[in-house]
Design a protein around this motif. Structure first.
Motif, PDB file in Angstrom:
ATOM      1  N   MET A 141      16.924   9.252  25.807  1.00 48.29           N
ATOM      2  CA  MET A 141      16.799   8.765  27.183  1.00 48.29           C
ATOM      3  C   MET A 141      17.559   9.680  28.131  1.00 48.29           C
ATOM      4  N   ASP A 142      16.903  10.043  29.211  1.00 47.83           N
ATOM      5  CA  ASP A 142      17.497  10.934  30.208  1.00 47.83           C
ATOM      6  C   ASP A 142      17.257  10.321  31.581  1.00 47.83           C
ATOM      7  N   SER A 155      27.177   5.176  52.257  1.00 48.83           N
ATOM      8  CA  SER A 155      27.811   4.482  51.134  1.00 48.83           C
ATOM      9  C   SER A 155      26.832   4.495  49.969  1.00 48.83           C
ATOM     10  N   ARG A 156      27.098   5.344  49.012  1.00 48.75           N
ATOM     11  CA  ARG A 156      26.166   5.520  47.906  1.00 48.75           C
ATOM     12  C   ARG A 156      26.921   5.886  46.629  1.00 48.75           C
ATOM     13  N   GLY A 157      26.360   5.473  45.517  1.00 47.48           N
ATOM     14  CA  GLY A 157      26.923   5.807  44.214  1.00 47.48           C
ATOM     15  C   GLY A 157      25.823   6.301  43.286  1.00 47.48           C
ATOM     16  N   MET A 158      26.122   7.288  42.456  1.00 44.98           N
ATOM     17  CA  MET A 158      25.121   7.848  41.563  1.00 44.98           C
ATOM     18  C   MET A 158      25.730   8.096  40.194  1.00 44.98           C
ATOM     19  N   GLU A 159      24.939   7.830  39.162  1.00 48.21           N
ATOM     20  CA  GLU A 159      25.342   8.112  37.792  1.00 48.21           C
ATOM     21  C   GLU A 159      24.186   8.797  37.067  1.00 48.21           C
ATOM     22  N   GLU A 160      24.507   9.830  36.305  1.00 48.40           N
ATOM     23  CA  GLU A 160      23.543  10.457  35.410  1.00 48.40           C
ATOM     24  C   GLU A 160      23.912  10.088  33.980  1.00 48.40           C
ATOM     25  N   PHE A 161      22.906   9.914  33.144  1.00 49.93           N
ATOM     26  CA  PHE A 161      23.186   9.548  31.762  1.00 49.93           C
ATOM     27  C   PHE A 161      22.103  10.102  30.839  1.00 49.93           C
ATOM     28  N   SER A 162      22.463  10.289  29.605  1.00 44.53           N
ATOM     29  CA  SER A 162      21.520  10.731  28.585  1.00 44.53           C
ATOM     30  C   SER A 162      22.092  10.381  27.221  1.00 44.53           C
ATOM     31  N   GLY A 163      21.225  10.259  26.253  1.00 38.57           N
ATOM     32  CA  GLY A 163      21.663   9.954  24.906  1.00 38.57           C
ATOM     33  C   GLY A 163      20.490   9.602  24.019  1.00 38.57           C
ATOM     34  N   ALA A 164      20.681   9.732  22.716  1.00 38.94           N
ATOM     35  CA  ALA A 164      19.647   9.421  21.727  1.00 38.94           C
ATOM     36  C   ALA A 164      20.102   8.262  20.858  1.00 38.94           C
TER      37      ALA A 164
END
Length: 252
Positions: A141-142, A155-164
């Motif tokens: 998942m990316d 006013s903003r928040g961001m997260e990036e994520f990845s993993g199997a």
């Protein structure tokens, strides 16, 4: 040997060779259009906020390679786009991407998510009436999640994520001889530690083209993906993606 007998012999030889070639190597490629409906929420600390997501038209593409070599699994690659947008009015304070959003704020979120499945499987049996596959799926998942306060876009928040994550994979397919009609159910499952993931689909099929060179099959079905993640690259979620799809598969 007369000409008729020779022609019959040549035709039988060609059919035999084609059958053997398909047994030696089979390539399946497919594409689906998915009317995806999304529900649930997410966070980066376990205090998930639920959003009202829009329905989206998304795509799924895949390719599978099958062979008769003993003990070596067949392989299927699948890639699904699951982007969506939504909004919510907070019932309590919510922190995301190191940004604090205050109770009663109205938030907009933009979720960019792609899943890639690398599936290794064995055909336990395979005939015109029924086939059954069993294997393992490494689902990668990316994603990127952006949350913005509608009243104050700064006013903003961001997260990036990845993993199997590893998942159990299975597929069963049924055929109705001489009609071109069939059906299949396919799924990947995981319930370990704090992660609970399911990805399943079921469809009726119709084989419109069936000859020595190519098979073409149309699909009409339903797919559902549930992602209950606990700290996957700092992301928590209880998201569900579901809806009807239509697709086509080509077998060389």
């Amino acid at each position: 040997m007369n000409k008729t007998t020779a022609a019959v012999g040549i035709a039988a030889l060609v059919a035999s060779f084609t059958s053997q070639a398909d047994t030696i190597l089979g390539l399946y490629v497919g594409a689906q259009g998915w009317n995806m409906q999304t529900s649930g929420g997410f966070s980066d600390d376990g205090s998930n906020a639920s959003f009202n997501f829009e329905d989206e038209a998304q795509s799924n593409i895949y390719a599978a390679l099958e062979h008769p070599i003993p003990f070596i699994p067949n392989i299927k690659l699948q890639r699904t786009a699951m982007d969506t947008q939504g909004d919510t009015q907070l019932e309590s304070n919510f922190v995301f991407g190191d940004e604090l959003f205050i109770d009663n704020s109205t938030l907009t979120t933009d979720v960019q998510l792609t899943t890639t499945d690398v599936i290794f499987y064995y055909e336990l049996f395979d005939n015109d009436l029924i086939s059954f596959d069993l294997g393992l799926n490494a689902k990668y998942m990316d994603g990127e999640i952006l949350v913005v306060d509608q009243a104050d876009p700064s006013s903003r928040g961001m997260e990036e994520f990845s993993g199997a994550v590893p998942m159990l994979y299975s597929r069963i397919e049924l055929g109705l001889p001489f009609t071109g009609l069939g059906a299949f159910a396919e799924g990947s499952f995981l319930n370990v530690d704090d992660h609970s993931l399911t990805d399943y689909q079921a469809a009726i099929t119709y084989q419109a083209v069936d000859n020595l060179a190519i098979d073409v099959t149309f699909q009409l079905g339903y797919r559902a993906v549930n992602l209950e993640l606990e700290d996957l690259d700092d992301i928590y979620s209880d998201l569900e993606f579901k809806g009807a799809f239509a697709g086509v598969e080509i077998h060389f």
